[in-house]
Design a protein around this motif. Structure first.
Motif: not given
Length: 893
Positions: A525, A529, A562, A565, A618, A621, A851
């Motif tokens: 993850r 990014k 978090n 994200k 964000k 979410e 995730a």
């Protein structure tokens, strides 16, 4: 003087008491007659209002049945199949009309139509009731003959008080009966009629009791407060069919004056009552006032009599004293003449007699006169002193009375304060119990239908006859159900935390391996990014510790997720170290990122449930429960958590927990999961009894067990379960805990109290998610406890544990023999079985593992099972032990 004043006082008080008692008795009788008249008037009015309300509703229902908007669609419903084109048009017309009716002037709760042949509910404003059969219900059998109102009764479908009105439905020509139109009425208006306390004072109340001695209201029957029924003189007399009035104690033990009526048409007892204390308060006040006035009057009369007696007796005593002095030879004494009545005449005559005797001693008269004057002055002073002392005594008496009054007022205030405190305490305790009942009922009501949905989905997936396109549909249903279960579990977990019901499950585990696994899970993850993910544990960090690994992993995954994200550039760092202070050693974890950060004003609210930061889009979410649950988990593990904004950029979260050291021997490894195909031969014919009130839940469990080869019978409540137990003697009973008629607790206790029940295994089934339910079930005699929704491995494993059942499992695959080796699926690492899976499915599984999405991983594995069962079993075992890093290694090859 004392005897005269005392007799006068006694006579006065006796007369006052007699007058007060007679006045009280007469006033009480007059008030009793007045109150009875008032209560009879209220009872007559309420009975009339109830009958008029029911009659009006019967006319409404009969009129509704005569309308073409109802008769037309009803004729189509009852004479055509659902596939007929006219059926859907009629259904839409009927539904629209029912919406208007339900918003109309009378009080329908549910309107439905039953056919004339079998009592089946063809159409209803409650669609989930359609298709059910009610041929034995009284309102159905009587409603076929004409408009009929069935009295208040407990609905077998809702278990709530219901009043049902039914009337026959005829065709358009009005000649042929097609079915029955029935309406379950809302009893709220009935409650308003009965509970209206107008004309009943402060303590007056009216209520209804049915023929089973149970309170009746719009939402319940009162069985919980009075499990054996409520009994009073008024209730029992009314239920015997007699009307009347009287003085008795009500259901709460309070003395009341009441009127009771038996409403024959409604089969209910109506009671109108008022506390005797309020009803007879005027009589008591009248008697008290008479006594107060009489006592004061008696004292005043006594004082006047005392003064009068003193005025009469004093001159007579003077004459007697002077006579005694003269008899002793004192001729100087004279009687003072104080009055002009007979006593004064006697005094003058006596003085004249003495004067004639003492003429020869006239020179002494002046001295006698002087002495008499002195005595008068002394007497005046003495009277003045007596008056002053009397006034002082009166003032002291008034002060004492004022002090006593203030003490009484203070005592009353303290009593009221104590009563309010006690009421507040009872209200708080009642609120806590209500919240516990709500959470238990919520868990049961949500998990039961999910258990049915997931159970039937798994059963159909096991069936080789299910076409592939339908299997895909079933997988969609399964994934949706599992996603819904995850949302329910999050909300219930938060509710359990708030109710203080979440417990800490300590177990030994490898902390280094856990951190490595979390790093591998989050690595993809972060790489997607373009972020740097760094884990920095020190070399002296303990490896084997004992605490709740699941909760610790969840907190770390939430914080790292978090951080990734909300970070677009830079990196995320996880640090861990030990902090030692005195005799306390703690683990400290810190998650730092270079993202958008958090506002200082939000650091105090981001850990609240459903609270989300507004700094970034964000933040919209998710559910907003992650940080709130993490905070509660950290507190449960004996630590604290905080958040702050970094000065340069980003945010920093830090928390610490308590832990105990552990040994390598404390680490456990789970066994692989294998699918059961059928029973091994040469075993007893295992008899399994399912006691469950939900027919769909029974069907799920029955199909699962019969498919393997068990002999299964079922019962819909505890009473039927006891009959089958006595007749059939099952080896094992699956027992639902929450059932009507007789619940699972009482049924289990009854079975275990029998000699044959000691060898029968009873396994509790419940949709509750609370641990105290398990303790209660085991205390009642259950041998084990399974929560809904359950998996087939839970069912078969529990039966193997308690009965020693032997199974034949699905054919071994090269993967199955070596899937677990010290927690790793080594056989998959160097072979080709995963290569046969579609690339899209592997990418979906990889994203879910990165995730740490438990529900998504389970859903993807379910899709894998439709392609290869052994591979799905191996992946399921890794997912159950949270070894997502191993799953990622296997996917990458």
């Amino acid at each position: 003087m004392t005897r005269l004043a005392g007799s006068f006082l006694f006579l006065s008080l006796a007369i006052v008491s007699l007058v007060g008692y007679i006045a009280y008795r007469q006033a009480t009788e007059a008030l009793k007659a007045s109150v009875f008249d008032r209560l009879n008037t209220v009872a007559t009015f309420k009975a009339g209002e109830l009958n008029r309300w029911v009659d009006d509703r019967m006319q409404d229902v009969a009129f509704l049945a005569s309308l073409s908007e109802v008769r037309g669609p009803a004729e189509i419903f009852l004479t055509h199949d659902k596939s007929h084109p006219a059926y859907q048009a009629a259904s839409n017309t009927f539904a629209g009309f029912m919406e208007k009716i339900l918003a109309g002037r009378f009080d329908p709760q549910e309107i439905f139509i039953l056919n004339d042949t079998g009592g089946q509910i063809v159409v209803s404003t409650e669609p989930d009731r359609e298709g059910r059969y009610r041929p034995m219900d009284i309102y159905y059998t009587r409603g076929r003959q004409g408009t009929f109102a069935q009295g208040v009764y407990a609905s077998p479908m809702t278990l709530k008080p219901t009043l049902t009105i039914a009337t026959p439905l005829h065709d358009a020509a009005g000649q042929q009966r097609l079915g029955v139109l029935a309406v379950h009425m809302n009893l709220t208006h009935m409650d308003q009629i009965v509970r209206n306390s107008a004309g009943l004072g402060k303590t007056g109340e009216s209520y209804l009791v049915d023929s089973l001695n149970v309170f009746v209201s719009a939402d319940r029957f009162g069985r919980r407060e009075f499990p054996r029924g409520v009994h009073t003189e008024g209730i029992d007399t009314a239920l015997a069919g007699r009307n009347g009035e009287g003085l008795y104690q009500n259901y709460a033990g309070v003395p009341v004056i009441g009127v009771y009526r038996w409403l024959e048409d409604r089969q209910l007892a109506l009671l109108v009552e008022m506390s005797r204390e309020e009803a007879f308060a005027p009589a008591r006040q009248l008697a008290l006032n008479i006594i107060k006035v009489g006592v004061v009057s008696a004292w005043l009369l006594t004082l006047g009599g005392y003064a009068l007696a003193r005025q009469i007796v004093r001159p007579i005593r003077k004459i007697a004293d002077t006579a005694m002095q003269v008899a002793d030879g004192d001729l100087e004494s004279l009687v003072p003449v104080l009055t002009e009545d007979e006593v004064g005449i006697l005094a003058r005559s006596f003085n004249q007699m003495v004067g004639q005797v003492k003429k020869h001693r006239e020179h002494l008269e002046d001295r006698v006169a002087e002495r008499t004057v002195d005595l008068k002055k002394a007497n005046t002073r003495l009277q003045h002193e007596v008056a002053v002392r009397k006034q002082a005594e009166d003032e002291v008496l008034k002060l004492n009375e004022g002090l006593e009054h203030r003490v009484a007022e203070r005592t009353s205030e303290l009593s009221v304060a104590n009563s309010l405190l006690q009421q507040a305490k009872e209200s708080a305790e009642a609120a806590s119990r209500a919240k516990s009942r709500f959470l238990a009922n919520m868990s049961h009501e949500l998990r039961t239908p999910l258990n049915i949905i997931l159970g039937f989905s798994h059963i159909l997936n096991r069936d080789v006859r299910t076409p592939p396109d339908q299997q895909e549909t079933l997988m969609t249903i399964t994934r949706s159900g599992e996603h819904l279960l995850a949302l329910i579990n999050d909300i219930l977990e938060m509710s359990k935390i708030e109710a203080g019901r979440t417990i800490l499950r300590k177990e030994g585990f490898d902390l280094h391996r856990t951190l490595e696994g979390i790093e591998k899970m989050m690595r993809n993850r972060a790489d997607d990014k373009g972020l740097h993910l760094t884990i920095q544990p020190p070399t002296d960090l303990p490896r084997f510790i004992r605490t709740d690994e699941t909760k610790l992993r969840q907190v770390l995954v939430n914080l790292l997720g978090n951080a990734i994200k909300f970070t677009d550039k830079g990196g995320v760092t996880l640090r861990a170290w030990c902090k030692r202070a005195d005799q306390d050693t703690r683990l400290v974890f810190e998650v730092e990122d270079t993202g958008v950060g958090i506002e200082k004003s939000e650091t105090g609210i981001i850990f609240n449930a459903f609270a989300q930061t507004g700094f970034s889009d964000k933040a919209r979410e998710g559910t907003g429960l992650g940080l709130a649950i993490s905070k509660q988990y950290v507190h449960l593990m004996g630590g604290g958590i905080s958040a702050e904004r970094r000065e340069e950029k980003g945010s920093r979260f830090r928390f610490d927990i308590q832990f105990d050291p552990a040994d390598m021997t404390d680490i456990t490894v789970k066994e692989p999961i294998r699918r059961v195909l059928r029973l091994q031969p040469n075993q007893p014919a295992w008899r399994i009894l399912i006691v469950e009130n939900n027919p769909e839940s029974r069907e799920v469990l029955k199909k699962l067990l019969t498919a393997v080869g068990f002999d299964v019978r079922e019962a819909e409540n505890g009473q039927e379960g006891l009959k089958l137990f006595d007749q059939w003697h099952p080896h094992l009973i699956w027992m639902d805990l929450k059932m009507p008629v007789m619940d699972g607790y009482e049924t289990t206790r009854t079975i275990k109290s029998c000699p044959t029940g000691q060898t029968t295994k009873v396994i509790a089934l419940t949709a509750s998610s609370f641990d105290e339910q398990k303790a209660d079930a085991l205390a009642s005699g259950c041998d084990d406890f399974i929560s809904k929704p359950f998996g087939e491995t839970d069912i078969f494993g529990t039966m193997e544990k308690h009965l020693g059942v032997r199974y034949l499992y699905e054919d071994d695959h090269p993967l199955a023999d070596t899937v677990i080796s010290n927690g790793k699926a080594k056989a998959l690492a160097g072979s080709e079985p995963l290569a046969m899976l579609p690339d899209s499915l592997l990418r979906e599984l990889s994203d879910a593992a990165v995730a740490c999405d438990v529900q998504k991983v389970a859903s993807v594995i379910g899709q894998v099972r439709t392609i290869d069962g052994p591979i799905a079993d191996a992946l399921t075992d890794l997912a159950n032990s949270f070894q997502y890093d191993e799953i990622l290694d296997l996917i990458r090859g």
